[in-house]
Scaffold this active site. Structure first.
Site, PDB file in Angstrom:
ATOM      1  N   ASN A   9       0.956  -1.068   0.016  1.00 45.75           N
ATOM      2  CA  ASN A   9      -0.009  -0.090  -0.063  1.00 45.75           C
ATOM      3  C   ASN A   9       1.020   0.992   0.064  1.00 45.75           C
ATOM      4  OD1 ASN A   9      -1.883   1.956   0.577  1.00 45.75           O
ATOM      5  ND2 ASN A   9      -2.527   1.180   2.448  1.00 45.75           N
ATOM      6  N   TRP A  10       0.933   1.807  -1.221  1.00 46.18           N
ATOM      7  CA  TRP A  10       1.990   3.061  -1.261  1.00 46.18           C
ATOM      8  C   TRP A  10       1.551   4.160  -0.733  1.00 46.18           C
ATOM      9  CZ3 TRP A  10       3.585   3.167  -7.324  1.00 46.18           C
ATOM     10  CH2 TRP A  10       4.302   1.909  -7.698  1.00 46.18           C
ATOM     11  N   LYS A  11       0.001   4.219  -0.007  1.00 43.21           N
ATOM     12  CA  LYS A  11      -0.406   5.512   0.485  1.00 43.21           C
ATOM     13  C   LYS A  11      -0.260   6.679  -0.604  1.00 43.21           C
ATOM     14  CE  LYS A  11       0.026   3.011   4.946  1.00 43.21           C
ATOM     15  NZ  LYS A  11       0.077   3.126   6.281  1.00 43.21           N
ATOM     16  N   HIS A  96      -9.448   1.027   5.156  1.00 41.36           N
ATOM     17  CA  HIS A  96      -8.250   1.204   5.790  1.00 41.36           C
ATOM     18  C   HIS A  96      -8.630   2.168   6.782  1.00 41.36           C
ATOM     19  CE1 HIS A  96      -4.219   2.421   6.632  1.00 41.36           C
ATOM     20  NE2 HIS A  96      -3.883   1.293   6.022  1.00 41.36           N
ATOM     21  N   GLU A  98      -6.881   4.539   7.985  1.00 42.92           N
ATOM     22  CA  GLU A  98      -6.503   6.009   7.510  1.00 42.92           C
ATOM     23  C   GLU A  98      -7.843   6.583   6.971  1.00 42.92           C
ATOM     24  OE1 GLU A  98      -2.731   5.408   5.679  1.00 42.92           O
ATOM     25  OE2 GLU A  98      -1.933   4.802   7.540  1.00 42.92           O
ATOM     26  N   GLU A 168      -5.230  -4.928  10.173  1.00 38.90           N
ATOM     27  CA  GLU A 168      -4.150  -3.803  10.512  1.00 38.90           C
ATOM     28  C   GLU A 168      -4.536  -3.153  11.963  1.00 38.90           C
ATOM     29  OE1 GLU A 168      -2.210  -2.688   6.652  1.00 38.90           O
ATOM     30  OE2 GLU A 168      -4.029  -1.511   6.944  1.00 38.90           O
ATOM     31  N   GLY A 174       2.759   2.347  10.489  1.00 35.88           N
ATOM     32  CA  GLY A 174       3.747   3.145  10.546  1.00 35.88           C
ATOM     33  C   GLY A 174       4.436   3.385  11.872  1.00 35.88           C
ATOM     34  N   SER A 214       3.633  -2.372  10.409  1.00 34.87           N
ATOM     35  CA  SER A 214       5.152  -2.544  10.730  1.00 34.87           C
ATOM     36  C   SER A 214       5.714  -3.676  10.257  1.00 34.87           C
ATOM     37  CB  SER A 214       5.458  -1.811  12.187  1.00 34.87           C
ATOM     38  OG  SER A 214       4.961  -0.588  12.268  1.00 34.87           O
ATOM     39  N   GLY A 235       2.807  -1.065   4.120  1.00 32.90           N
ATOM     40  CA  GLY A 235       2.968   0.331   3.977  1.00 32.90           C
ATOM     41  C   GLY A 235       4.371   0.626   3.529  1.00 32.90           C
ATOM     42  N   GLY A 236       5.000   1.060   4.482  1.00 38.05           N
ATOM     43  CA  GLY A 236       6.298   1.785   4.199  1.00 38.05           C
ATOM     44  C   GLY A 236       7.490   0.773   3.680  1.00 38.05           C
TER      45      GLY A 236
HETATM   46  P1  13P Z   1       3.116   0.174   7.650  1.00 38.09           P
HETATM   47  O1  13P Z   1       3.673  -1.049   6.883  1.00 38.09           O
HETATM   48  O2  13P Z   1       3.942   1.559   7.235  1.00 38.09           O
HETATM   49  O3  13P Z   1       3.072   0.126   9.218  1.00 38.09           O
HETATM   50  O4  13P Z   1       1.714   0.459   6.998  1.00 38.09           O
HETATM   51  C1  13P Z   1       0.859  -0.633   7.071  1.00 38.09           C
HETATM   52  C2  13P Z   1      -0.318  -0.226   6.432  1.00 38.09           C
HETATM   53  O5  13P Z   1      -1.085   0.897   6.901  1.00 38.09           O
HETATM   54  C3  13P Z   1      -0.662  -0.884   5.180  1.00 38.09           C
HETATM   55  O6  13P Z   1      -1.891  -0.599   4.767  1.00 38.09           O
END
Ligand code: 13P
Length: 251
Positions: A9-11, A96, A98, A168, A174, A214, A235-236
């Protein structure tokens, strides 16, 4: 038999050029490799058409990170499920935390999004997960059950069979604080048990349930070795090919 999936997920990261370079490099690294999981990347909307054209989507599946709760019409700034599908993307990340937290996405809105995604032949990667206060109060199971009861558990069996679930925990996203392997396995086993209750054992056995928060090259091997963890939503660590590939190789 359910699939193992590693989804990025590149966000809101990467310009179009940067995203294309990342997707192309990932495709090159994965093409011809024998993989034990499906690989998906969730890009910003405006990257979708270019990325699907640049990669072999059989090697690197492509996901949107959202879609509209309406079919079409006067909804300035929105992108419909049909539009996502028309780019060649096959997945859409929905629910998600967010989006729930910053854009007010409720179960009602998410029901419309899931229905439209399915109607347009997209595979929803449906996210659930609790905040830290909920975890500290040890109410995470009831919280996640409600999130699922209000949304995807109302689908027909035929439709539920098409979705992927991603757990999640918000406190792990994050933050560098991964859920322990035991916490992740316990929750995913719990969710699978809920699917047994709702749709039966066969459906539960066939549903891919991912862990996100994470997740990285270091913790992925232990997480992915658990019986109920069918992969990760990353994510990251999906923003660099080497990091993401190391997680893919954790299977
Ligand atoms: P991180 O891997 O950066 O913690 O993010 C997880 C995430 O929200 C994937 O959708």
């Amino acid at each position: 038999m359910r699939k193992n999936i590693v989804a990025g997920n590149w966000k809101m990261n990467k310009t179009l050029q940067e995203g294309l370079a990342l997707a192309t490099e990932l495709n090159e690294v994965l093409a011809g490799a024998s993989l034990k999981c499906d690989v998906v990347i969730g890009t910003p909307f405006i990257h979708l058409a270019s990325v699907t054209a640049a990669v072999d989507t059989k090697v690197v599946g492509v996901a949107a990170q959202n879609c509209a709760a309406k079919e079409s019409g006067a909804y300035t700034g929105e992108v419909s499920a049909a539009m996502v599908k028309s780019t060649g993307a096959e997945y859409v990340i929905l629910g998600h935390s967010e989006r729930r937290e910053y854009y007010g996405e409720t179960s009602t809105i998410l029901n419309d999004k899931v229905a439209l995604a399915l109607a347009n032949g997209l595979t929803p990667i449906y996210c659930c997960g609790e905040a830290l206060e909920v975890r500290n109060a040890n109410e995470q199971n009831a919280f996640v059950k409600t999130q699922l009861d209000e949304t995807v558990f109302n689908l027909s069996a035929e439709d539920f069979a098409k979705i992927v679930i991603a757990y999640e925990p918000i406190w792990a996203i994050g933050t560098g604080v991964t859920a322990s392997t035991e916490q992740a396995q316990d929750m995913l086993a719990y969710i699978r048990g809920l699917i047994v209750d709702k749709f039966g054992k066969e459906m539960a056995e066939n549903t891919s349930i991912l862990y996100g928060g994470s997740c990285n090259a270091k913790n992925a091997p232990e997480l992915f070795s658990q019986p109920d963890i069918d992969g990760g939503l990353i994510g990251g660590a999906s923003l660099k090919v080497a990091d993401f590939k190391a997680i893919i190789d954790a299977f």
